[in-house]
Write a protein that holds these residues in place. Structure first.
Motif, PDB file in Angstrom:
ATOM      1  N   LYS A 282       0.826  -1.205   0.000  1.00  0.00           N
ATOM      2  CA  LYS A 282       0.000   0.000   0.000  1.00  0.00           C
ATOM      3  C   LYS A 282       0.864   1.259   0.000  1.00  0.00           C
ATOM      4  O   LYS A 282       0.612   2.205  -0.767  1.00  0.00           O
ATOM      5  N   ALA A 283       1.888   1.295   0.841  1.00  0.00           N
ATOM      6  CA  ALA A 283       2.743   2.485   0.924  1.00  0.00           C
ATOM      7  C   ALA A 283       3.461   2.749  -0.392  1.00  0.00           C
ATOM      8  O   ALA A 283       3.513   3.893  -0.876  1.00  0.00           O
ATOM      9  N   ALA A 284       4.017   1.702  -0.989  1.00  0.00           N
ATOM     10  CA  ALA A 284       4.715   1.878  -2.264  1.00  0.00           C
ATOM     11  C   ALA A 284       3.751   2.312  -3.356  1.00  0.00           C
ATOM     12  O   ALA A 284       4.093   3.124  -4.222  1.00  0.00           O
ATOM     13  N   LEU A 290       4.792   1.539  -7.188  1.00  0.00           N
ATOM     14  CA  LEU A 290       4.297   0.267  -7.708  1.00  0.00           C
ATOM     15  C   LEU A 290       2.926   0.474  -8.320  1.00  0.00           C
ATOM     16  O   LEU A 290       2.160   1.346  -7.890  1.00  0.00           O
ATOM     17  N   ASP A 291       2.606  -0.335  -9.306  1.00  0.00           N
ATOM     18  CA  ASP A 291       1.246  -0.439  -9.814  1.00  0.00           C
ATOM     19  C   ASP A 291       0.506  -1.360  -8.841  1.00  0.00           C
ATOM     20  O   ASP A 291       0.744  -2.573  -8.821  1.00  0.00           O
ATOM     21  N   ARG A 293      -2.534  -2.620  -8.356  1.00  0.00           N
ATOM     22  CA  ARG A 293      -3.314  -3.761  -8.833  1.00  0.00           C
ATOM     23  C   ARG A 293      -2.410  -4.895  -9.311  1.00  0.00           C
ATOM     24  O   ARG A 293      -2.582  -6.052  -8.908  1.00  0.00           O
ATOM     25  N   ARG A 294      -1.441  -4.574 -10.157  1.00  0.00           N
ATOM     26  CA  ARG A 294      -0.564  -5.611 -10.682  1.00  0.00           C
ATOM     27  C   ARG A 294       0.278  -6.253  -9.581  1.00  0.00           C
ATOM     28  O   ARG A 294       0.463  -7.472  -9.550  1.00  0.00           O
ATOM     29  N   ALA A 295       0.805  -5.436  -8.676  1.00  0.00           N
ATOM     30  CA  ALA A 295       1.670  -5.967  -7.622  1.00  0.00           C
ATOM     31  C   ALA A 295       0.900  -6.873  -6.670  1.00  0.00           C
ATOM     32  O   ALA A 295       1.380  -7.943  -6.270  1.00  0.00           O
ATOM     33  N   VAL A 296      -0.301  -6.445  -6.281  1.00  0.00           N
ATOM     34  CA  VAL A 296      -1.097  -7.245  -5.344  1.00  0.00           C
ATOM     35  C   VAL A 296      -1.509  -8.566  -5.978  1.00  0.00           C
ATOM     36  O   VAL A 296      -1.353  -9.643  -5.377  1.00  0.00           O
ATOM     37  N   LEU A 297      -2.036  -8.507  -7.192  1.00  0.00           N
ATOM     38  CA  LEU A 297      -2.474  -9.744  -7.835  1.00  0.00           C
ATOM     39  C   LEU A 297      -1.298 -10.677  -8.095  1.00  0.00           C
ATOM     40  O   LEU A 297      -1.412 -11.899  -7.934  1.00  0.00           O
ATOM     41  N   TYR A 314      -5.803  -8.585   3.597  1.00  0.00           N
ATOM     42  CA  TYR A 314      -6.527  -7.334   3.783  1.00  0.00           C
ATOM     43  C   TYR A 314      -6.910  -6.722   2.443  1.00  0.00           C
ATOM     44  O   TYR A 314      -7.718  -5.795   2.400  1.00  0.00           O
ATOM     45  N   TYR A 315      -6.355  -7.245   1.382  1.00  0.00           N
ATOM     46  CA  TYR A 315      -6.680  -6.787   0.031  1.00  0.00           C
ATOM     47  C   TYR A 315      -7.862  -7.558  -0.570  1.00  0.00           C
ATOM     48  O   TYR A 315      -8.152  -7.400  -1.761  1.00  0.00           O
ATOM     49  N   ALA A 316      -8.532  -8.399   0.204  1.00  0.00           N
ATOM     50  CA  ALA A 316      -9.526  -9.319  -0.368  1.00  0.00           C
ATOM     51  C   ALA A 316     -10.594  -8.604  -1.193  1.00  0.00           C
ATOM     52  O   ALA A 316     -10.892  -9.016  -2.322  1.00  0.00           O
TER      53      ALA A 316
END
Length: 326
Positions: A282-284, A290-291, A293-297, A314-316
């Protein structure tokens, strides 16, 4: 000449992909407090402590998103905590009331309950604290009774799954026996079987008010420097004691552990993408580094590829939206 790129065309990539990720694989951790307004956790932008009365609104979002379920964590004011964490197993405890509320209004929602004492003790440790010749220690066997009481009270309230996270030796056996004696043989145990003494828990401890007031948890949580033998031993013990599902926590720093457990246990395997992992992403992302959406997925696909059938993150809700939009 071999050309792997031949299988990477836009039309062919979905057909040959092996790793699937859908909202049903994701479980949302939820912090529940007594009343007032939702409070954002400063170290976890976008994550809130939810007042009990507003849980139904959140449950509707979870069901609409198609998530696998929620896992509940209680938040108590400091003045309501005590040395034995009685709020964890009180009949009218915050989590017990939250479970009853959710299962009454949304019986189709899978509700898990974190089974630990740290959010409810005034010292912030996961069990009964004693004084010894070398200072304080957590009394493992005295804690087992309280964890069993906690799990039973959660099952009585209607929890679909209890999830012991205290890392006490024998906790799964004690909980399984208490549930069976109490008429809840049908309630499964999701064990935090492999839980490391990690630097990535800081934001959670702010959210839940569960930071140790002295010392640390290295005496009962696992050493990140230990080899796979330690993880396999912990998981094997919980497996033998009757755990129905096993979990690794944290997630991304321990992909090797996930993969090793996947190859050895014929039980569902979960991973917890913990608060520090969320906070980093989240911070980045907020800084444009960072993008999001792409980083989390990408991180969630990595956990699925390593063997996690379910992921606590927590990103669910956001991830579910991104997956629908893909």
């Amino acid at each position: 000449m071999e050309r792997p790129r031949r299988l990477r065309s836009p039309l062919l990539r979905p057909l040959v992909a092996e790793v699937e990720l859908s909202p049903r694989h994701l479980v949302l951790p939820v912090f529940v407090k007594e009343g007032g307004e939702p409070e954002e956790v400063s170290s976890m932008p976008g994550v809130f402590r939810h007042p009990l009365a507003q849980l139904p609104r959140l449950a509707e979002e979870v069901l609409k998103a198609g998530l696998g379920g929620v896992i509940l964590f209680g938040v108590l004011p400091e003045e309501e905590k005590d040395s034995l964490g009685q709020g964890a197993y009180a009949e009218e405890g915050i989590v017990q009331r939250a479970i009853r509320l959710l299962k009454r209004e949304f019986p189709q929602l899978l509700v898990m309950a974190d089974t630990c004492l740290c959010e409810y003790t005034d010292h912030g440790h996961c069990g009964v604290v004693r004084e010894g010749p070398l200072g304080f220690y957590v009394d493992n066997d005295a804690t087992l009774e309280l964890l069993a009481k906690t799990a039973l009270s959660q099952a009585q309230a209607g929890a679909d799954v209890v999830a012991p996270s205290a890392m006490m030796d024998g906790q799964v056996k004690a909980i399984r026996e208490a549930l069976d004696r109490g008429g809840f043989a049908h309630v499964p145990v999701l064990s935090y079987a492999v839980k490391y003494a990690s630097a990535f828990y800081g934001p959670f401890r702010e959210a839940a008010g569960s930071a140790p007031q002295f010392g640390d948890r290295t005496g009962y949580q696992m050493d990140p420097k230990a080899g796979l033998w330690d993880a396999l031993r912990e998981a094997s013990l919980d497996d033998l004691e009757g755990a129905d599902m096993l979990m690794v926590k944290p997630a991304l720093p321990y992909l090797d552990v996930l993969a090793a457990l996947k190859g050895r246990f014929a039980k569902p395997l979960f991973a917890y993408q913990v608060s520090g992992e969320y906070a980093m992403l989240k911070a980045a992302s907020l800084r444009g580094w960072l993008d999001e959406r792409r980083a989390v997925l990408e991180s969630l696909y990595a956990l699925r590829r390593a063997g996690a059938q379910g992921i606590l993150t927590y990103y669910a809700l956001e991830a579910a939206r991104w997956l629908r939009e893909a």
